[in-house]
Design a protein around this motif. Structure first.
Motif, PDB file in Angstrom:
ATOM      1  N   GLN A  53      18.934  -0.704 -26.588  1.00  0.00           N
ATOM      2  CA  GLN A  53      19.758  -0.306 -25.563  1.00  0.00           C
ATOM      3  C   GLN A  53      19.842   1.158 -25.125  1.00  0.00           C
ATOM      4  OE1 GLN A  53      23.490  -2.237 -26.002  1.00  0.00           O
ATOM      5  NE2 GLN A  53      22.572  -4.318 -25.866  1.00  0.00           N
ATOM      6  N   ALA A  54      19.742   1.716 -26.296  1.00  0.00           N
ATOM      7  CA  ALA A  54      19.932   3.420 -26.195  1.00  0.00           C
ATOM      8  C   ALA A  54      18.543   3.788 -25.664  1.00  0.00           C
ATOM      9  CB  ALA A  54      20.301   3.884 -27.355  1.00  0.00           C
ATOM     10  N   ARG A  55      17.680   3.274 -26.047  1.00  0.00           N
ATOM     11  CA  ARG A  55      16.251   4.028 -25.784  1.00  0.00           C
ATOM     12  C   ARG A  55      15.712   3.212 -24.270  1.00  0.00           C
ATOM     13  NH1 ARG A  55      15.127   2.437 -30.999  1.00  0.00           N
ATOM     14  NH2 ARG A  55      13.639   0.760 -30.362  1.00  0.00           N
ATOM     15  N   HIS A  56      16.142   2.207 -23.934  1.00  0.00           N
ATOM     16  CA  HIS A  56      15.594   1.513 -22.796  1.00  0.00           C
ATOM     17  C   HIS A  56      16.416   1.412 -21.452  1.00  0.00           C
ATOM     18  CE1 HIS A  56      12.617   0.103 -25.887  1.00  0.00           C
ATOM     19  NE2 HIS A  56      11.894  -0.584 -24.838  1.00  0.00           N
ATOM     20  N   ASP A  57      15.732   1.446 -20.413  1.00  0.00           N
ATOM     21  CA  ASP A  57      16.300   1.312 -19.070  1.00  0.00           C
ATOM     22  C   ASP A  57      16.932  -0.278 -18.850  1.00  0.00           C
ATOM     23  OD1 ASP A  57      17.132   1.972 -16.327  1.00  0.00           O
ATOM     24  OD2 ASP A  57      15.469   0.556 -15.989  1.00  0.00           O
ATOM     25  N   HIS A  58      18.177  -0.402 -18.517  1.00  0.00           N
ATOM     26  CA  HIS A  58      18.589  -1.648 -18.507  1.00  0.00           C
ATOM     27  C   HIS A  58      18.254  -2.644 -17.344  1.00  0.00           C
ATOM     28  CE1 HIS A  58      21.075   0.210 -15.448  1.00  0.00           C
ATOM     29  NE2 HIS A  58      21.231  -0.932 -14.978  1.00  0.00           N
ATOM     30  N   THR A 100      14.924  -2.472 -15.917  1.00  0.00           N
ATOM     31  CA  THR A 100      13.510  -2.784 -15.964  1.00  0.00           C
ATOM     32  C   THR A 100      12.984  -3.222 -17.282  1.00  0.00           C
ATOM     33  OG1 THR A 100      12.597  -0.364 -16.385  1.00  0.00           O
ATOM     34  CG2 THR A 100      12.929  -1.204 -13.941  1.00  0.00           C
ATOM     35  N   ASP A 101      13.787  -2.727 -18.581  1.00  0.00           N
ATOM     36  CA  ASP A 101      13.518  -3.042 -19.666  1.00  0.00           C
ATOM     37  C   ASP A 101      12.296  -2.304 -20.304  1.00  0.00           C
ATOM     38  OD1 ASP A 101      14.320  -4.168 -22.185  1.00  0.00           O
ATOM     39  OD2 ASP A 101      12.832  -5.636 -22.152  1.00  0.00           O
ATOM     40  N   LEU A 102      12.036  -1.150 -19.556  1.00  0.00           N
ATOM     41  CA  LEU A 102      11.271  -0.183 -19.945  1.00  0.00           C
ATOM     42  C   LEU A 102      12.024   0.964 -20.702  1.00  0.00           C
ATOM     43  CD1 LEU A 102       8.999   0.339 -16.693  1.00  0.00           C
ATOM     44  CD2 LEU A 102       8.586  -1.128 -18.840  1.00  0.00           C
ATOM     45  N   VAL A 103      11.022   1.833 -21.334  1.00  0.00           N
ATOM     46  CA  VAL A 103      11.756   2.946 -22.050  1.00  0.00           C
ATOM     47  C   VAL A 103      12.615   3.784 -20.775  1.00  0.00           C
ATOM     48  CG1 VAL A 103      11.034   5.179 -23.356  1.00  0.00           C
ATOM     49  CG2 VAL A 103      10.027   2.766 -23.858  1.00  0.00           C
ATOM     50  N   ASN A 104      13.457   4.553 -21.442  1.00  0.00           N
ATOM     51  CA  ASN A 104      14.224   5.193 -20.490  1.00  0.00           C
ATOM     52  C   ASN A 104      13.633   6.619 -20.496  1.00  0.00           C
ATOM     53  OD1 ASN A 104      15.280   6.795 -22.736  1.00  0.00           O
ATOM     54  ND2 ASN A 104      17.327   5.347 -22.490  1.00  0.00           N
ATOM     55  N   ARG A 105      13.865   7.890 -19.786  1.00  0.00           N
ATOM     56  CA  ARG A 105      13.196   9.094 -19.601  1.00  0.00           C
ATOM     57  C   ARG A 105      13.521   9.867 -20.862  1.00  0.00           C
ATOM     58  NH1 ARG A 105      13.158  13.281 -14.696  1.00  0.00           N
ATOM     59  NH2 ARG A 105      12.352  15.060 -15.989  1.00  0.00           N
ATOM     60  N   ARG A 106      14.696   9.741 -21.487  1.00  0.00           N
ATOM     61  CA  ARG A 106      15.227  10.382 -22.745  1.00  0.00           C
ATOM     62  C   ARG A 106      14.283  10.267 -23.770  1.00  0.00           C
ATOM     63  NH1 ARG A 106      21.136  10.344 -25.724  1.00  0.00           N
ATOM     64  NH2 ARG A 106      20.767  11.790 -27.357  1.00  0.00           N
ATOM     65  N   SER A 107      14.143   8.769 -23.996  1.00  0.00           N
ATOM     66  CA  SER A 107      13.079   8.469 -25.187  1.00  0.00           C
ATOM     67  C   SER A 107      11.847   8.528 -24.828  1.00  0.00           C
ATOM     68  CB  SER A 107      13.322   6.914 -25.269  1.00  0.00           C
ATOM     69  OG  SER A 107      14.760   6.287 -25.924  1.00  0.00           O
ATOM     70  N   PHE A 108      11.428   8.579 -23.348  1.00  0.00           N
ATOM     71  CA  PHE A 108      10.111   8.863 -23.059  1.00  0.00           C
ATOM     72  C   PHE A 108       9.723  10.359 -23.520  1.00  0.00           C
ATOM     73  CE2 PHE A 108       6.697  10.323 -20.535  1.00  0.00           C
ATOM     74  CZ  PHE A 108       5.716   9.264 -20.571  1.00  0.00           C
ATOM     75  N   ASP A 109      10.610  11.237 -23.228  1.00  0.00           N
ATOM     76  CA  ASP A 109      10.566  12.735 -23.315  1.00  0.00           C
ATOM     77  C   ASP A 109      10.128  12.690 -24.924  1.00  0.00           C
ATOM     78  OD1 ASP A 109      10.326  13.193 -20.916  1.00  0.00           O
ATOM     79  OD2 ASP A 109      12.538  13.879 -20.969  1.00  0.00           O
ATOM     80  N   ALA A 110      10.908  12.293 -25.789  1.00  0.00           N
ATOM     81  CA  ALA A 110      10.815  12.257 -27.290  1.00  0.00           C
ATOM     82  C   ALA A 110       9.474  11.923 -27.708  1.00  0.00           C
ATOM     83  CB  ALA A 110      11.973  11.580 -27.877  1.00  0.00           C
ATOM     84  N   TYR A 111       8.994  10.676 -27.002  1.00  0.00           N
ATOM     85  CA  TYR A 111       7.641  10.183 -27.503  1.00  0.00           C
ATOM     86  C   TYR A 111       6.729  11.297 -27.041  1.00  0.00           C
ATOM     87  CZ  TYR A 111       9.472   5.563 -28.656  1.00  0.00           C
ATOM     88  OH  TYR A 111       9.948   4.427 -29.195  1.00  0.00           O
ATOM     89  N   LEU A 112       6.708  11.799 -25.909  1.00  0.00           N
ATOM     90  CA  LEU A 112       5.793  12.635 -25.336  1.00  0.00           C
ATOM     91  C   LEU A 112       5.662  14.037 -26.413  1.00  0.00           C
ATOM     92  CD1 LEU A 112       3.610  13.443 -23.356  1.00  0.00           C
ATOM     93  CD2 LEU A 112       5.692  14.343 -21.477  1.00  0.00           C
ATOM     94  N   GLU A 113       6.945  14.590 -26.717  1.00  0.00           N
ATOM     95  CA  GLU A 113       6.882  15.708 -27.255  1.00  0.00           C
ATOM     96  C   GLU A 113       6.195  15.528 -28.484  1.00  0.00           C
ATOM     97  OE1 GLU A 113      10.350  18.963 -29.122  1.00  0.00           O
ATOM     98  OE2 GLU A 113      10.899  17.461 -27.456  1.00  0.00           O
ATOM     99  N   ALA A 114       6.477  14.390 -29.137  1.00  0.00           N
ATOM    100  CA  ALA A 114       5.965  14.102 -30.620  1.00  0.00           C
ATOM    101  C   ALA A 114       4.500  14.115 -30.638  1.00  0.00           C
ATOM    102  CB  ALA A 114       6.494  12.682 -31.059  1.00  0.00           C
ATOM    103  N   GLU A 115       3.920  13.413 -29.544  1.00  0.00           N
ATOM    104  CA  GLU A 115       2.293  13.310 -29.295  1.00  0.00           C
ATOM    105  C   GLU A 115       1.856  14.575 -29.201  1.00  0.00           C
ATOM    106  OE1 GLU A 115      -0.798  11.417 -29.788  1.00  0.00           O
ATOM    107  OE2 GLU A 115       1.187  10.246 -30.080  1.00  0.00           O
ATOM    108  N   VAL A 116       2.362  15.309 -28.445  1.00  0.00           N
ATOM    109  CA  VAL A 116       1.715  16.927 -27.843  1.00  0.00           C
ATOM    110  C   VAL A 116       1.849  17.542 -29.217  1.00  0.00           C
ATOM    111  CG1 VAL A 116       2.024  18.971 -26.666  1.00  0.00           C
ATOM    112  CG2 VAL A 116       2.213  16.754 -25.653  1.00  0.00           C
ATOM    113  N   GLU A 117       2.817  17.531 -29.943  1.00  0.00           N
ATOM    114  CA  GLU A 117       3.135  18.193 -31.136  1.00  0.00           C
ATOM    115  C   GLU A 117       1.792  17.655 -32.294  1.00  0.00           C
ATOM    116  OE1 GLU A 117       6.096  19.027 -34.982  1.00  0.00           O
ATOM    117  OE2 GLU A 117       6.814  18.327 -32.903  1.00  0.00           O
TER     118      GLU A 117
END
Length: 575
Positions: free
Chosen positions: A391-396, A398-415
């Protein structure tokens, strides 16, 4: 009177040589005998004979008391009844090389095995007491059965070698109010220390004492078993609770310890497969290593046990005969299984198996059921915590990942790319065309329906085009979406983006009895091809999305060759 005194004094050494448990009782007996003699009118010689007989009787009685105390003390010394019975069997076994003794339980619910000394394994495994003798022991106890009287019933249960050891069997029933709790079978009367005129009387007395205190022993044993069971339950619960953040590791430690506690050779935890048609999946399998010749059969039978527990939603015990009913020869001789249920739903099963002949998991039934309940409790906690994290990571909506979690995934992948742990990743930014008009015309509930349908289509397309790969689809804000594609270059990202655009453009949505289509514009950028940081990658993808909008919408755009050098270093504003 002087002659009597002299006579008494003449046998004083005999008196002093008597070893008594209760000295006052003995001296009192001598005093009474002496008093009787003082009133006796017979000759001094007769009085002396009477006194000697009295002393011998007292010595004999106290010897019997000592033996009784010794036998009962050996029986009541051990904490558990099985050990106590083993000590009793050893104590009453005749000392000759051919002598034997055994205890045979008569109540299958007690679960006490036949305990023997001096008998073969064959006899120990097959010896039972016929009902006719159990009934006779209720009124005549003990029983001496000569071979000539019983040539076929009881003697036939002895092996050929054991039958040659004796011409009689002596049965002593542990009789409590007409209920025969068990039977001692010996090759002769006992105890061997006494030459009794009537040994059966002493045996009957001992059996009565055993029966009177049998339930005291059982109560003490039950209390100890309860304490041990409670300690074991607390221990396996502690194993789970201490590693709840690593459930698979916790389950493995739990299963290993449960196997040690129960004596099972192997312990397995099965979960129901997510996809229909798949077999149960073993999450944990631990215990003794299996040789290749039996490993496959053992696993098949474990799965059969798990299916029984899941389908019946009940714990059960099985033996080799049950496994043979499956038309399979099984290496397993004893097994137990219990369902793992969370909120009324069966998710799997706990299975314990043993290959030891004659071993039964029946006595550990309570601990096994507790283990299954502990697993269920832990899974419930894991699911609840996972739901909170989701619930903390997903948009209630659409049930997709929310922006905050997506930014964390993106940052980790670029790193990862910056540390040469990955070659590339692609970012797709997408926006629904003319979405505001849907809200204005049909209302926000209609807009929510469009967003949910769009999210579903995007998830399906990414899953189909990236089967088995890790991708992240997110609601980035409002009607804007984002997709992160690890290890995907420009060609692959363009193919996926075009697949999403086509799927959405071809979808007809019904709102308030009206059918219409929606379209989407998408921008694609690749790290490190187009940008080498999170901020610049987002800026490039957003610039391409803006260009797709400006070029007529319902299209996919990527960076132009003429602007790539500028894009890599420029600080592009997000439109």
């Amino acid at each position: 009177m002087t002659e009597l005194t002299l006579a008494f004094n003449s046998i004083a050494p005999m008196i002093s040589g008597v070893v008594l448990t209760g000295a006052f009782g003995f001296l009192g007996g001598v005093f009474l005998a002496r008093q009787r003699m003082s009133h006796c009118t017979s000759s001094p010689a007769a009085a002396i004979a009477d006194l000697e007989a009295e002393i011998l009787r007292l010595k004999h009685e106290h010897k019997l008391d000592d033996l009784q105390d010794q036998i009962l003390g050996e029986f009541f010394g051990p904490a558990d009844l099985t050990t106590a019975l083993a000590a009793l069997v050893q104590r009453v076994r005749p000392p000759s090389l051919s002598g034997f003794a055994c205890f045979v339980g008569t109540n299958s619910d007690d679960g006490y095995p036949t305990i023997a000394s001096g008998l073969s394994k064959q006899t120990t495994g097959q010896l039972t007491i016929p009902l006719e003798y159990i009934n006779r022991l209720r009124v005549e106890n003990p029983l001496v059965i000569p071979r000539t009287v019983d040539p076929e019933t009881l003697f036939e249960l002895l092996s050929e070698a054991d039958r040659g050891k004796t011409d009689q069997l002596v049965l002593t029933g542990i009789n409590q109010g007409g209920k025969i709790l068990g039977v001692l079978v010996t090759s002769s009367c006992w105890p061997a220390e006494l030459s009794l005129a009537d040994p059966l009387t002493f045996m009957r007395m001992i059996a009565g004492q055993l029966a009177d205190r049998w339930h005291q022993k059982l109560a003490a044993e039950h209390q100890l078993a309860e304490l041990r069971s409670t300690r074991e339950m607390l221990e396996i619960r502690e194993i789970i609770d201490s590693r709840v953040d690593e459930p698979v590791e916790a389950f493995s430690q739990f299963a290993t310890r449960l196997g040690e506690m129960t004596g099972a050779d192997r312990v397995a935890i099965y979960f129901i497969a997510r996809r229909a048609g798949e077999r149960l999946q073993p999450i944990v399998q631990c215990g003794d290593p299996l040789p290749p010749s039996v490993a496959a059969a053992w696993t098949r039978h474990e799965q059969a046990l798990a299916h029984v527990a899941i389908e019946s939603q009940l714990g059960s015990l099985q033996d080799r005969d049950w496994l043979k009913s499956l038309q399979r020869e099984s290496p397993i001789t004893s097994a137990a299984s219990a369902p793992i249920q969370v909120n009324g739903r069966v998710l799997g099963a706990l299975c314990l198996t043993s290959k030891t002949p004659g071993y039964s998991l029946e006595s550990r039934r309570r601990l096994i059921d507790f283990g299954a309940n502990t697993l269920a409790h832990t899974l419930r906690r894991v699911f609840d915590e996972a739901a909170i994290r989701r619930q903390a990571r997903h948009d209630h909506l659409t049930d997709l990942v929310n922006r905050r979690s997506f930014d964390a995934y993106l940052e980790a992948e670029v790193e990862r790319i910056q540390h040469d742990e990955s070659n590339a990743c692609s970012l797709i930014l997408a926006d629904l065309d003319h979405f505001k008009s849907i809200n204005d015309r049909f209302g926000h509930q209609a807009g929510d329906k469009v967003l949910r349908e769009t999210a579903r289509l995007m998830g399906e397309q990414v899953s189909q085009l990236r089967a088995g790969e890790t991708s992240v689809v997110a609601r980035y804000g409002g009607e804007e979406f984002a997709i992160l594609l690890p290890n995907v270059g420009l060609a692959g990202a363009m193919r996926i983006a075009e697949g999403i655009r086509t799927a959405i453009a071809s979808k007809t949505i019904r709102i308030q009895k009206e059918m219409f289509r929606i379209t989407m514009s998408l921008g694609v950028a690749v790290c490190p091809l187009h940008a080498d940081s999170v901020e610049s990658l987002i800026a490039v993808a957003d610039k391409c999305l803006y260009r797709a909008k400006a070029s007529g919408r319902n299209r996919v755009c990527r960076p132009q060759e003429s602007m790539m050098a500028q894009v890599v270093t420029a600080d592009w504003p997000i439109a």
